[in-house]
Scaffold this active site. Structure first.
Site, short mmCIF file in Angstrom:
data_model
loop_
_atom_site.label_atom_id
_atom_site.label_comp_id
_atom_site.label_asym_id
_atom_site.label_seq_id
_atom_site.Cartn_x
_atom_site.Cartn_y
_atom_site.Cartn_z
CD GLU A 42 -2.80 -0.89 2.51
OE1 GLU A 42 -3.83 -0.24 2.34
OE2 GLU A 42 -2.47 -1.38 3.61
CG HIS A 95 -7.28 -8.42 3.90
ND1 HIS A 95 -8.63 -8.66 4.03
CD2 HIS A 95 -7.10 -7.15 4.32
CE1 HIS A 95 -9.22 -7.57 4.50
NE2 HIS A 95 -8.31 -6.64 4.68
#
Ligand code: BG6
Length: 357
Positions: free
Chosen positions: A118, A142
């Site tokens: 990210e 995730h």
């Protein structure tokens, strides 16, 4: 609760969905109050945002408390990665094609890399994040879900329980990382001040107001799945904030050719690689070696067979949440985490946290 009762009055025949995006420590109490206030109409469902707790013990307590009010089939634990088109496409890629199956295992696969990088920092969520860190925020849910879908055996059908039954087997086969393994198989990091696309951004500790903190904003793990298919094939997991680019992908790195007729000194033969790009630029790329056209012998280079979802399908995908909330209304829990999955994931993560501590 009185106000909520008034709002809902008269709608007893409607499908009721309670969506809890709250501190997980409140899930039990809120569920109990839904019952006490008489709001749990027949067939009512409850949606729980992640994280479900902060370790196995708290997750069990939450699951027990919510489970005292709602049946397991009525509990929808969201992991929004399961709502992403490209993540679902993993099942299509693996089980809608016969091409990959014989190669999708030890003996052909050298290793697997799962990356969720990210650009964003923790920004306004710093208070929450500092208690959580990357392992709990991203890996426990995730990344482990991505491991599951990459590694599962073919389910007998797309039935909600058939897929989840296979996923839990993967989670239970994860080699526990504990003791010395925590030092040799995991890496933690925390971002410092830097620049994203030339714009200066503060470091994590500055965002925290100068407090000291050992919370990880980056984590990398060498995971292993102990079963016949994956024995000795490392799954490298990594995720972090404030990395160079935002991209999530799964790389299946195949082994070298068993015997090369192209000597290494002269030719740059690279092993095949399948890259499943989850975001952005969703697609699948298969790297194969090819001869550069032209006379004068062989000049080899890797080229990619490229499937871009946008070019091929040319449509806008529903947002992951849009799809998942629709599945809640339809009453299909296949894309949600079952209680045993959440708890098995915590069990694996807990020993890493204990080791770090
Ligand atoms: C959330 C995490 O679950 O996923 C966030 O809590 C993270 O910290 C986000 O930024 C990433 O989601 P996506 O869909 O942008 O990859």
């Amino acid at each position: 609760w009185d106000r909520l009762k008034k709002v809902l009055a008269g709608g007893e025949d409607k499908q009721r969905v309670f969506y809890l995006a709250l501190a997980p420590s409140l899930y039990g109490a809120v569920s109990a109050n839904i019952a006490v206030a008489g709001l749990k109409s027949p067939g009512a469902r409850i949606v729980l945002e992640k994280p479900i707790g902060s370790d196995l013990e708290s997750a069990r307590a939450i699951n027990d408390a919510v489970g005292a009010v709602f049946e397991e089939e009525a509990i929808f634990r969201i992991d929004h990665y399961l709502g992403k088109e490209t993540v679902q496409n993993l099942l299509a890629l693996r089980f809608g094609n016969s091409l990959f199956e014989p190669l999708w295992r030890r003996g052909s696969v050298d290793h697997v890399q799962i990356t969720v990088a990210e650009e964003l920092g923790v920004g306004g969520r710093v208070e929450f994040y500092d208690r959580i860190g990357a392992l709990r925020d991203m890996v426990q849910n995730h990344l482990l879900q991505l491991v599951c879908l990459t590694a599962i055996e073919a389910p007998s059908s797309l039935d909600q329980e058939a897929v989840r039954d296979e996923k839990i087997k993967v989670l239970r086969a994860l080699h526990p990382i504990e003791g010395d393994g925590v030092r040799t198989r995991t890496v933690r990091g925390q971002y410092a001040a830097g620049a994203i696309h030339g714009t200066p951004v503060p470091g994590y500790l500055e965002e925290l107001g100068g407090k000291s903190s050992r919370t990880e904003t980056f984590v990398a793990i060498k995971a292993e799945i102990e079963n016949w298919r994956w024995s000795n094939v490392p799954f490298y997991l990594r995720t972090g904030k404030r990395l160079k680019t935002k991209h999530s992908e799964i790389v299946i790195q195949f082994q070298d050719v068993p015997h090369s007729i192209f000597p290494e000194q002269e030719y740059n033969v690279k092993p095949n690689r399948l890259t499943i790009k989850l975001q952005p630029d969703e697609g699948v790329k298969l790297f194969v070696m090819a001869k550069e056209p032209g006379p004068g012998g062989f000049d080899l280079r890797p080229v990619s067979l490229d499937l871009s979802f946008e070019e091929t399908f040319g449509i806008r995908y529903p947002d992951a949440y849009e799809r998942l909330l629709m599945e809640v209304l339809r009453g299909n829990p296949a894309l949600f985490m079952r209680r045993d999955e959440v708890e098995a994931a915590w069990e694996w993560v807990d020993t890493i946290i204990a080791g770090w501590e």
